[in-house]
Design a protein around this motif. Structure first.
Motif, PDB file in Angstrom:
ATOM      1  N   LEU A   1      28.479 -29.496 -15.608  1.00 28.91           N
ATOM      2  CA  LEU A   1      27.390 -30.453 -15.369  1.00 28.91           C
ATOM      3  C   LEU A   1      27.148 -31.334 -16.594  1.00 28.91           C
ATOM      4  O   LEU A   1      26.828 -32.522 -16.468  1.00 28.91           O
ATOM      5  N   ILE A   2      27.274 -30.769 -17.770  1.00 31.76           N
ATOM      6  CA  ILE A   2      27.131 -31.579 -18.989  1.00 31.76           C
ATOM      7  C   ILE A   2      28.225 -32.642 -19.048  1.00 31.76           C
ATOM      8  O   ILE A   2      27.970 -33.811 -19.369  1.00 31.76           O
ATOM      9  N   PHE A   3      29.452 -32.235 -18.713  1.00 33.99           N
ATOM     10  CA  PHE A   3      30.550 -33.208 -18.673  1.00 33.99           C
ATOM     11  C   PHE A   3      30.265 -34.291 -17.633  1.00 33.99           C
ATOM     12  O   PHE A   3      30.464 -35.490 -17.888  1.00 33.99           O
TER      13      PHE A   3
ATOM     14  N   THR B   1      30.223 -32.703  -8.484  1.00 32.38           N
ATOM     15  CA  THR B   1      28.807 -32.343  -8.574  1.00 32.38           C
ATOM     16  C   THR B   1      28.322 -31.657  -7.304  1.00 32.38           C
ATOM     17  O   THR B   1      27.545 -30.686  -7.355  1.00 32.38           O
ATOM     18  N   ILE B   2      28.754 -32.146  -6.171  1.00 37.98           N
ATOM     19  CA  ILE B   2      28.374 -31.511  -4.901  1.00 37.98           C
ATOM     20  C   ILE B   2      28.918 -30.088  -4.832  1.00 37.98           C
ATOM     21  O   ILE B   2      28.217 -29.156  -4.404  1.00 37.98           O
ATOM     22  N   LEU B   3      30.147 -29.903  -5.281  1.00 37.94           N
ATOM     23  CA  LEU B   3      30.733 -28.556  -5.290  1.00 37.94           C
ATOM     24  C   LEU B   3      29.954 -27.621  -6.217  1.00 37.94           C
ATOM     25  O   LEU B   3      29.728 -26.447  -5.891  1.00 37.94           O
ATOM     26  N   ILE B   4      29.541 -28.138  -7.371  1.00 39.40           N
ATOM     27  CA  ILE B   4      28.744 -27.329  -8.302  1.00 39.40           C
ATOM     28  C   ILE B   4      27.440 -26.893  -7.641  1.00 39.40           C
ATOM     29  O   ILE B   4      27.008 -25.732  -7.755  1.00 39.40           O
ATOM     30  N   ALA B   5      26.789 -27.834  -6.930  1.00 39.89           N
ATOM     31  CA  ALA B   5      25.527 -27.504  -6.264  1.00 39.89           C
ATOM     32  C   ALA B   5      25.732 -26.428  -5.207  1.00 39.89           C
ATOM     33  O   ALA B   5      24.916 -25.492  -5.081  1.00 39.89           O
TER      34      ALA B   5
ATOM     35  N   GLY C   1      16.523 -17.918  -8.263  1.00 44.29           N
ATOM     36  CA  GLY C   1      15.521 -18.173  -9.285  1.00 44.29           C
ATOM     37  C   GLY C   1      15.724 -19.462 -10.050  1.00 44.29           C
ATOM     38  O   GLY C   1      16.299 -20.439  -9.566  1.00 44.29           O
ATOM     39  N   ALA C   2      15.289 -19.446 -11.339  1.00 44.83           N
ATOM     40  CA  ALA C   2      15.254 -20.662 -12.153  1.00 44.83           C
ATOM     41  C   ALA C   2      16.651 -21.245 -12.396  1.00 44.83           C
ATOM     42  O   ALA C   2      16.832 -22.472 -12.429  1.00 44.83           O
ATOM     43  N   ASN C   3      17.624 -20.365 -12.591  1.00 44.29           N
ATOM     44  CA  ASN C   3      18.978 -20.861 -12.865  1.00 44.29           C
ATOM     45  C   ASN C   3      19.488 -21.722 -11.716  1.00 44.29           C
ATOM     46  O   ASN C   3      20.059 -22.791 -11.907  1.00 44.29           O
ATOM     47  N   ARG C   4      19.266 -21.237 -10.490  1.00 41.61           N
ATOM     48  CA  ARG C   4      19.705 -22.025  -9.335  1.00 41.61           C
ATOM     49  C   ARG C   4      18.914 -23.317  -9.225  1.00 41.61           C
ATOM     50  O   ARG C   4      19.483 -24.381  -8.945  1.00 41.61           O
TER      51      ARG C   4
ATOM     52  N   ALA D   1      18.936 -28.974  -9.221  1.00 43.76           N
ATOM     53  CA  ALA D   1      18.145 -30.176  -9.505  1.00 43.76           C
ATOM     54  C   ALA D   1      18.956 -31.207 -10.296  1.00 43.76           C
ATOM     55  O   ALA D   1      18.963 -32.405  -9.973  1.00 43.76           O
ATOM     56  N   LEU D   2      19.655 -30.743 -11.349  1.00 44.61           N
ATOM     57  CA  LEU D   2      20.466 -31.663 -12.138  1.00 44.61           C
ATOM     58  C   LEU D   2      21.627 -32.210 -11.295  1.00 44.61           C
ATOM     59  O   LEU D   2      21.956 -33.402 -11.378  1.00 44.61           O
TER      60      LEU D   2
END
Length: 367
Positions: free
Chosen positions: A14-16, A47-51, A60-63, A68-69
């Motif tokens: 996600l940072i990349f 990004t869609i695959l990451i989501a 929880g918060a990690n998800r 969100a990002l």
């Protein structure tokens, strides 16, 4: 794989994606910055695959933060590329059927980066015979290429040939009369362009402009490329004739450079509202971008636009058919230049012209 390792991988990805999404929005003229902007469609899919993975693997918060990002990045990239899908309003319209003598006002243009080291001349010659364009623009031609396509030159009444053995050679052939021919190295020595007036059978004239600026490479700046594209736009805006600019721009349709070019030139992009028509890389389906373009004056109507079959090059050829009318009609004009944009561009062009260097990539196409 543990959830901790998976989470680390997703955050790094996600940072990349965030860097590749937001860095190209800047006007920093560096190959790395501008080049990663080519990947908006690929980063959107990633990004869609990451989501999806985050939703399926975490709670929880990690998800929440991962998703969100990912949603923000998906929206940003979608805004950039949505213009080049059918959900967007087309910028250049088809004719309404009321154009008189449309056959005499029509011009078909075939533009192809043949890749200098590609020697499949027969495939190119066969394509030209089948498509029978009124104007043929060929880039990356050296003398062997000009010799290899000798058999199709008789199809055209006019020819302009500028062979280079550096990958920057180009040629323009026309069935219609040409005038005011100008071959110039606009910004960088060794990077030519061709400009000429073309007379249609109806008697009206327009300007054709063939360009092939330098590509962006990670370890060099893009001032030469950006300046040549911008200067072509300025010349189009000040021309007394309707203008068509075509060629391998080495830039994607959604970049800050190409969008600025449209503001400066006032020319329309027929891709908008229709599709990507990705032309490079012809041999790598998952990494393709729209690099070969045609932009036209609002007095033209779009009759046809097609990506043609591969010819052995790393670029697909593009075919366009346009009709020149007397008015802008329903075509959607680009926004005007922003405050200070022309002055900023003039300064960039002066700086690029002052550089003394060889064109980028002159050794890439050696056999």
């Amino acid at each position: 794989m543990t959830l901790a390792i998976l989470g680390t991988i997703l955050w790094l990805l996600l940072i990349f994606v965030a860097l590749s999404t937001f860095l190209p929005m800047t006007k920093l003229p560096y190959g790395f910055v501008q080049g990663i902007g080519f990947f908006r469609l690929q980063t959107l899919v990633l990004t869609i695959l990451i989501a999806v993975v985050a939703i399926m693997s975490f709670e929880g918060a990690n998800r929440i933060w991962l998703v969100a990002l990912a949603v923000v990045l998906t929206l940003v990239n979608s805004i950039y590329i949505a213009k080049f899908t059918p959900i967007w309003r087309v910028q250049s319209h088809k004719p309404d059927g009321a154009i008189s003598d449309i056959d005499k006002r029509t011009v078909s243009i075939l533009a192809s980066n043949v890749k200098m080291s590609n020697r499949a001349y027969h495939r190119f010659n066969q394509m030209v015979r089948e498509e029978a364009p009124d104007i043929l623009i060929v880039v990356e031609v050296d003398q062997p290429w000009l010799d290899g396509i000798e058999e199709i030159k008789s199809l055209f009444a006019e020819k302009i040939e500028v062979p280079f053995d550096t990958g920057y050679g180009m040629a323009l052939y026309s069935r219609f009369p040409l005038g005011q021919v100008d071959v110039a190295e606009l910004v960088t020595e060794g990077v030519p362009s061709i400009r000429a007036a073309v007379q249609l059978p109806a008697g009206s004239w327009f300007r054709i402009f063939a360009v092939h600026p330098e590509p962006p490479v990670p370890n060099m700046d893009t001032k030469g490329r950006d300046s040549e594209i911008a200067l072509a736009g300025l010349k189009a805006q000040s021309d007394s004739l309707p203008v068509v600019i075509a060629g391998d721009l080495n830039d994607v349709a959604w970049s800050t450079t190409t969008r600025r070019f449209q503001r400066l030139s006032g020319l329309l992009d027929p891709r908008i509202g229709r599709g990507f028509y990705a032309t490079f890389h012809a041999m790598i389906p998952c990494f393709r971008w729209p690099l070969d373009h045609l932009f036209h004056d609002a007095k033209f109507r779009l009759l046809d636009m097609r990506r043609l079959a591969p010819i052995g090059s790393d670029h697909f050829p593009m075919f366009f058919s346009l009709a020149l009318t007397e008015s802008e009609g329903d075509n959607v004009l680009p926004e005007p230049p922003r405050n200070g944009e022309k002055e900023e561009v003039d300064e960039m062009i002066d700086d690029a012209k002052a550089e003394e260097r060889a064109p980028i990539g002159t050794e890439w196409e050696k056999d």
